[in-house]
Design an enzyme around this catalytic site. Structure first.
Site, mmCIF file in Angstrom:
data_model
loop_
_atom_site.group_PDB
_atom_site.id
_atom_site.type_symbol
_atom_site.label_atom_id
_atom_site.label_comp_id
_atom_site.label_asym_id
_atom_site.label_seq_id
_atom_site.Cartn_x
_atom_site.Cartn_y
_atom_site.Cartn_z
ATOM 1 N N LEU A 38 9.642 20.505 17.206
ATOM 2 C CA LEU A 38 10.612 19.602 17.731
ATOM 3 C C LEU A 38 11.008 18.553 16.658
ATOM 4 O O LEU A 38 11.499 17.610 16.497
ATOM 5 C CB LEU A 38 9.950 19.058 19.304
ATOM 6 C CG LEU A 38 9.345 19.859 20.224
ATOM 7 C CD1 LEU A 38 8.264 19.112 20.913
ATOM 8 C CD2 LEU A 38 11.053 20.183 21.117
ATOM 9 N N GLY A 39 10.660 19.066 15.660
ATOM 10 C CA GLY A 39 10.834 17.770 14.751
ATOM 11 C C GLY A 39 9.233 17.831 13.355
ATOM 12 O O GLY A 39 8.356 18.074 13.800
ATOM 13 N N LYS A 51 2.149 16.886 18.705
ATOM 14 C CA LYS A 51 1.644 16.144 17.177
ATOM 15 C C LYS A 51 0.941 16.776 16.651
ATOM 16 O O LYS A 51 -0.137 16.249 16.529
ATOM 17 C CB LYS A 51 2.258 15.176 17.183
ATOM 18 C CG LYS A 51 2.024 14.664 16.890
ATOM 19 C CD LYS A 51 2.861 12.701 16.439
ATOM 20 C CE LYS A 51 2.547 11.467 15.481
ATOM 21 N NZ LYS A 51 3.139 10.796 15.012
ATOM 22 N N ASP A 103 7.310 -1.172 16.252
ATOM 23 C CA ASP A 103 7.910 0.505 15.049
ATOM 24 C C ASP A 103 9.043 0.303 15.981
ATOM 25 O O ASP A 103 9.096 1.205 16.162
ATOM 26 C CB ASP A 103 7.221 1.120 14.370
ATOM 27 C CG ASP A 103 7.648 1.995 13.375
ATOM 28 O OD1 ASP A 103 8.703 1.518 12.492
ATOM 29 O OD2 ASP A 103 7.654 3.101 13.667
#
Ligand code: ADP
Ligand code: MG
Ligand code: MG
Length: 502
Positions: A194-195, A217, A313
């Site tokens: 996905l990334g 992740k 962030d």
């Protein structure tokens, strides 16, 4: 065709069909039978010892945890003395999610049933009752708030001990036992990437036993080494917050090479992509869309702030979209939690170009830095510079709000809650209206890291990280994929038909 490309196509089509299965009705057909079979409630004797140690505070067990709450409500419904209170509780919850146009009607029904006669609900205080009778024609999200507090207080003092002596509590313990069983990478099937992040890739994955899709992740242990505290912070922060506007963490575990965070999958890409790449000649969003995202982002930020967490962030890249076009905040590795009694922190943390002046100038700062980054994010969304020619957005308003948010002095900074100076802006009004309705720098190429040795301290750290299933999301998964319902066929005595339900 090279193998990499081929692999990706295969991973992608498998992913598409897996997704289809969870979106549609056939979620259960995509389950892996072997893993589904492992999700079995234990014999009561096996979990009984948890009676005294299990999380059994009223608010956590009976209100916040989905399975705990469902079982508590089933208990209330089974008991004549609590039946009505339970019905009122559910009606109040329905009211909170009822569309605005049906709210008055819904409120009227509740008033007729529970407030006019007030025979069964003696725990409601006179003042709250009068107020609701007078007020129920106004659409207000918090109409029943006071009543709900009184109802829950009543249930805590009058129904909780009965629940804890009932079979429903034993059932709760069985689920808590199941929830604490270790799970590992074998339970998840990986699909496409996905990334990519600084410490590894994020894959789409499917929990084999339930069929639910997640994002995994993976943080490379070797690459993480020096910044591993961030991994712990990210895990703890994610596990602590439960909001529709922040990705939720369902599982944290480790493999030989990776630390894994299994989270809400966001299929729609990030806001940065949508601002700049969808329509390259005409970047940015119209006002309505910018307000829609801003409102959701603010809901996310405020949820963090309520938990004493500063996000630090916020930027379009960290705001992810799901299939339905809703957004959630992600990437909480730079967040910080203020310890009790402390209202400020220090340290230059964030992404250059977004960070507020205080961290850059090494000054102490608080939650207001998140409103500064919101200003920069909104600035990008409405493309203040470009729109002059291309769009008919009320330029002045947008610009003024961004400037209000990006105010250098944190005391004067627009903060949405207690700040009056923002009232004159229509864009801000729109964001607030949307809010009301909501009651809704990468490290680049991956090089192989040599010469990193994993020592005993590392293992302690990895164990701390790998805390396993996160109760609320895990229970949500069991309920929404139907596993909770299927497991009802089990009784403390063995695999017999359920004798709990009348
Ligand atoms: P890092 O902390 O290293 O920046 P991120 O958490 O930002 O890592 O993840 C890297 C990328 O992976 C993101 O930019 C995004 O494209 C993708 N990604 C991260 N989390 C999710 C998720 N929950 N769903 C879908 N994609 C995600
Ligand atoms: Mg990131
Ligand atoms: Mg990060």
């Amino acid at each position: 065709m090279d193998m990499g490309v081929l692999q990706n196509i295969v991973a992608n089509s498998a992913y598409v069909s897996a997704r289809g299965s969870v979106d549609g009705t056939a979620a259960s057909t995509m389950r892996d039978k072997k893993f589904r079979a492992k999700l079995k409630l234990p014999h009561i004797k096996k979990s009984e010892h948890m009676k005294t140690t299990v999380d059994s505070g009223f608010d956590s067990m009976c209100v916040k945890q989905p399975i705990g709450k469902r079982l508590f409500q089933q208990y209330l419904e089974s008991d004549a003395t609590h039946k009505n209170a339970c019905e009122l509780w559910k009606d109040m919850e329905d009211y909170n999610i009822t569309q605005e146009k049906y709210r008055v009607q819904k409120a009227q029904k509740i008033v007729n049933k529970f407030y006019e006669s007030k025979i069964f609900c003696s725990f409601l205080e006179e003042k709250a009752v009068t107020r609701i009778k007078e007020d129920h024609n106004n659409i207000r999200g918090d109409l029943f708030k006071k009543s709900e507090q009184q109802l829950l207080k009543h249930l805590e003092t009058k129904a909780m001990s009965g629940f804890k002596n009932s079979m429903y509590f034993l059932r709760y313990i069985q689920f808590k036992w199941l929830e604490t069983q270790p799970i590992d990478e074998d339970w998840f099937m990986d699909f496409r990437v996905l990334g990519k992040g600084g410490f590894g890739e994020v894959h789409a994955c499917q929990m084999k036993a339930t069929g639910k899709m997640y994002a995994n992740k993976k943080l490379d242990k070797k690459r993480l080494k020096k910044q591993r505290l961030r991994a712990i912070v990210e895990k703890r922060t994610l596990a602590k917050v439960h909001s529709r506007f922040i990705v939720s963490l369902a599982y944290a575990f480790q493999t030989k090479t990776n630390l894994c965070l299994v989270m809400t999958i966001m299929n729609g890409g990030d806001l940065r992509f949508h601002i700049y790449n969808v329509d390259e000649k005409n970047p940015g969003f119209d006002e309505t869309r910018a307000c829609f995202y801003s409102a959701q982002i603010i809901m996310g930020i405020e949820h963090l702030h309520q938990h004493r967490i500063i996000y630090r962030d916020l930027k379009p890249e960290n705001v992810l979209l799901d299939d339905a076009g809703h957004v959630r905040l992600s990437d909480l590795g730079l967040a910080v939690e203020l310890p009790p009694g402390k209202d400020k922190t220090k340290g230059y943390v964030g992404t250059p170009g977004f960070v507020a002046p205080e961290p850059i100038e090494h000054k102490e700062y608080d939650y207001t830095v998140d409103y500064f980054t919101l200003g920069v994010t909104l600035y990008e969304m409405i493309q203040v510079e470009n729109t002059e020619v291309q769009r008919q957005v009320p330029q002045k308003d947008g610009k003024a709000i961004c400037e209000g948010l990006m105010e250098k002095d944190p005391v004067k900074r627009l903060g949405f809650k207690n700040n009056e100076s923002g009232k004159k802006y229509t864009l801000l009004k729109k964001i607030k209206e949307t809010l009301k309705q909501h009651n809704v720098t990468r490290m680049g190429a991956f090089s192989f890291i040599k010469g990193v040795v994993i020592d005993a301290k590392d293992n302690e750290f990895y164990d701390d990280f790998s805390s396993g299933n996160v109760p609320i999301p895990w229970q949500e998964e069991m309920m929404e994929t139907g596993v909770f319902g299927e497991l009802k066929l089990w009784t403390p005595g063995g695999n017999l038909p359920d004798d709990l339900d009348p």
